[in-house]
Design a protein around this motif. Structure first.
Motif: not given
Length: 156
Positions: A17-19, A42-47, A151-156
């Motif tokens: 999802p983040a990618h 730098h794409i990660e699950r949390k941030k 800086r971002f995150k995706v929330v599912q």
């Protein structure tokens, strides 16, 4: 189908999802600011964090518009598809500058609806609605380098 091709080795396990959101964000920034795709992500699950070289520091209105457009694209439920092409058959406007020098002759292109296309061998969701909600956590501006970091995150 992927077993039929000998592609580059991949050294990273993305959070799909983040990618996939990274692809949308790259194209959104290109369209809004006329910049290039990020070369520093730098794409990660949390941030996640990603930087762009821009001609000006985006104001708060522009930052909110980035997030609004991202969530609009996610809600559109655009299909994410793959296409395999030879180096000589890459569509106009698709840059190969981020590929390693020893990249294979067969390139996998990732398409997100008719919004974005770029070479990538990472994992992605099947459609943008699977990304969840895009949340901008903050930004930084480096005046000397004209670098804008999100800086971002995706929330599912």
């Amino acid at each position: 189908m992927e077993e039929n091709f000998s592609l580059n080795a991949h050294n990273k396990e993305e959070f799909p999802p983040a990618h996939t959101a990274e692809h949308l964000l790259n194209q959104t920034m290109i369209r809004m600011f006329g910049c290039e795709r990020s070369k520093n992500a730098h794409i990660e699950r949390k941030k996640s964090k990603i930087s762009y070289i821009l001609d000006h520091k985006p104001d708060r209105h522009e930052e909110k518009e980035i997030a609004r457009r991202m969530n609009e694209l996610i809600e559109e439920d655009l299909p994410v598809t793959f296409e395999y092409v030879g180096r000589d058959d890459v569509p106009e406007g698709v840059l190969l500058d981020k590929l390693p020098e020893d990249a294979s002759d067969t390139i996998r292109l990732v398409r997100i609806g008719d919004y974005d296309v770029c070479p990538c061998i990472g994992k992605h969701v099947r459609s943008t609605s699977q990304i969840g909600r895009f949340e901008m956590l903050g930004t930084n501006w480096n005046e000397e380098e004209h670098s804008f970091r999100i800086r971002f995150k995706v929330v599912q």
